[in-house]
Design a protein around this motif. Sequence first.
Motif, PDB file in Angstrom:
ATOM      1  N   LEU A 192       8.551  20.973  18.245  1.00 19.64           N
ATOM      2  CA  LEU A 192       7.435  21.712  19.005  1.00 19.64           C
ATOM      3  C   LEU A 192       6.570  22.593  18.389  1.00 19.64           C
ATOM      4  O   LEU A 192       5.151  22.799  18.514  1.00 19.64           O
ATOM      5  CB  LEU A 192       7.073  22.166  21.073  1.00 19.64           C
ATOM      6  CG  LEU A 192       5.885  22.649  21.311  1.00 19.64           C
ATOM      7  CD1 LEU A 192       5.074  21.135  21.748  1.00 19.64           C
ATOM      8  CD2 LEU A 192       6.686  22.781  22.989  1.00 19.64           C
ATOM      9  N   PRO A 193       6.597  24.258  18.039  1.00 16.36           N
ATOM     10  CA  PRO A 193       6.512  25.101  16.922  1.00 16.36           C
ATOM     11  C   PRO A 193       5.897  24.635  15.910  1.00 16.36           C
ATOM     12  O   PRO A 193       4.662  25.309  15.137  1.00 16.36           O
ATOM     13  CB  PRO A 193       7.204  25.969  16.659  1.00 16.36           C
ATOM     14  CG  PRO A 193       8.124  25.976  18.025  1.00 16.36           C
ATOM     15  CD  PRO A 193       8.323  24.797  18.463  1.00 16.36           C
ATOM     16  N   THR A 194       6.490  24.117  15.234  1.00 20.68           N
ATOM     17  CA  THR A 194       5.970  23.299  14.149  1.00 20.68           C
ATOM     18  C   THR A 194       4.969  22.265  14.291  1.00 20.68           C
ATOM     19  O   THR A 194       3.973  22.481  13.138  1.00 20.68           O
ATOM     20  CB  THR A 194       7.550  21.724  13.552  1.00 20.68           C
ATOM     21  OG1 THR A 194       8.407  23.306  13.289  1.00 20.68           O
ATOM     22  CG2 THR A 194       6.899  21.348  12.033  1.00 20.68           C
ATOM     23  N   VAL A 195       4.846  21.364  15.122  1.00 21.57           N
ATOM     24  CA  VAL A 195       3.454  20.525  15.438  1.00 21.57           C
ATOM     25  C   VAL A 195       2.384  21.296  15.564  1.00 21.57           C
ATOM     26  O   VAL A 195       1.021  21.501  14.893  1.00 21.57           O
ATOM     27  CB  VAL A 195       3.546  19.335  16.505  1.00 21.57           C
ATOM     28  CG1 VAL A 195       2.487  18.734  16.842  1.00 21.57           C
ATOM     29  CG2 VAL A 195       5.024  19.095  16.305  1.00 21.57           C
ATOM     30  N   ARG A 196       2.243  22.637  16.484  1.00 23.19           N
ATOM     31  CA  ARG A 196       1.320  23.571  17.114  1.00 23.19           C
ATOM     32  C   ARG A 196       1.232  24.231  15.590  1.00 23.19           C
ATOM     33  O   ARG A 196      -0.060  24.091  15.820  1.00 23.19           O
ATOM     34  CB  ARG A 196       1.990  24.480  17.312  1.00 23.19           C
ATOM     35  CG  ARG A 196       1.033  25.681  17.848  1.00 23.19           C
ATOM     36  CD  ARG A 196       1.259  27.248  18.530  1.00 23.19           C
ATOM     37  NE  ARG A 196       2.759  27.637  17.990  1.00 23.19           N
ATOM     38  CZ  ARG A 196       3.291  28.344  17.988  1.00 23.19           C
ATOM     39  NH1 ARG A 196       3.707  27.937  19.293  1.00 23.19           N
ATOM     40  NH2 ARG A 196       4.056  29.328  16.909  1.00 23.19           N
ATOM     41  N   ASP A 197       1.704  24.111  14.923  1.00 19.30           N
ATOM     42  CA  ASP A 197       1.235  24.970  13.362  1.00 19.30           C
ATOM     43  C   ASP A 197       0.384  24.414  12.941  1.00 19.30           C
ATOM     44  O   ASP A 197      -0.443  24.606  12.369  1.00 19.30           O
ATOM     45  CB  ASP A 197       2.076  25.854  12.619  1.00 19.30           C
ATOM     46  CG  ASP A 197       3.307  26.812  13.246  1.00 19.30           C
ATOM     47  OD1 ASP A 197       2.622  27.525  14.644  1.00 19.30           O
ATOM     48  OD2 ASP A 197       3.963  27.322  13.010  1.00 19.30           O
ATOM     49  N   ILE A 198       1.190  22.928  12.663  1.00 19.33           N
ATOM     50  CA  ILE A 198       0.465  21.758  11.698  1.00 19.33           C
ATOM     51  C   ILE A 198      -0.853  21.542  12.336  1.00 19.33           C
ATOM     52  O   ILE A 198      -2.322  21.400  11.230  1.00 19.33           O
ATOM     53  CB  ILE A 198       0.837  20.712  11.994  1.00 19.33           C
ATOM     54  CG1 ILE A 198       2.251  21.044  10.937  1.00 19.33           C
ATOM     55  CG2 ILE A 198       0.220  18.927  11.127  1.00 19.33           C
ATOM     56  CD1 ILE A 198       3.453  19.349  10.924  1.00 19.33           C
ATOM     57  N   VAL A 199      -1.166  21.436  13.769  1.00 18.90           N
ATOM     58  CA  VAL A 199      -2.631  21.343  14.589  1.00 18.90           C
ATOM     59  C   VAL A 199      -3.147  22.499  14.105  1.00 18.90           C
ATOM     60  O   VAL A 199      -4.819  22.057  13.978  1.00 18.90           O
ATOM     61  CB  VAL A 199      -2.018  20.894  15.542  1.00 18.90           C
ATOM     62  CG1 VAL A 199      -3.120  20.919  16.202  1.00 18.90           C
ATOM     63  CG2 VAL A 199      -1.601  19.719  15.695  1.00 18.90           C
ATOM     64  N   GLN A 200      -2.802  23.151  14.016  1.00 21.88           N
ATOM     65  CA  GLN A 200      -3.485  24.521  14.198  1.00 21.88           C
ATOM     66  C   GLN A 200      -3.979  24.639  12.640  1.00 21.88           C
ATOM     67  O   GLN A 200      -5.283  24.570  12.521  1.00 21.88           O
ATOM     68  CB  GLN A 200      -2.552  26.039  14.333  1.00 21.88           C
ATOM     69  CG  GLN A 200      -2.774  26.606  16.100  1.00 21.88           C
ATOM     70  CD  GLN A 200      -2.151  27.333  16.405  1.00 21.88           C
ATOM     71  OE1 GLN A 200      -1.398  27.498  15.137  1.00 21.88           O
ATOM     72  NE2 GLN A 200      -1.825  27.987  17.396  1.00 21.88           N
TER      73      GLN A 200
END
Length: 71
Positions: A47-55
């Motif tokens: 989840l944090p990895t996906v969030r960082d990529i989307v940001q």
Amino acid sequence: MKEADKKEAHIVKADGSAISSFTNVRSIDAGDTIVVPPKDEEKIRTLPTVRDIVQTIGSALLGIAALAVLF
């Protein structure tokens, strides 16, 4: 224990040798040590990895949109 990595348990014999599989163990002698390491934490947290990529993608697109408005 929930934190124990039972698959990685091994025995360190008093003479310094190690046995990695309990299926080969006939007896535990005086001075032997049973080692059960803790489980490794998950290397990549999804989840944090996906969030960082989307940001990051969102910031890049915002920058491109701002440049498009200027030109």
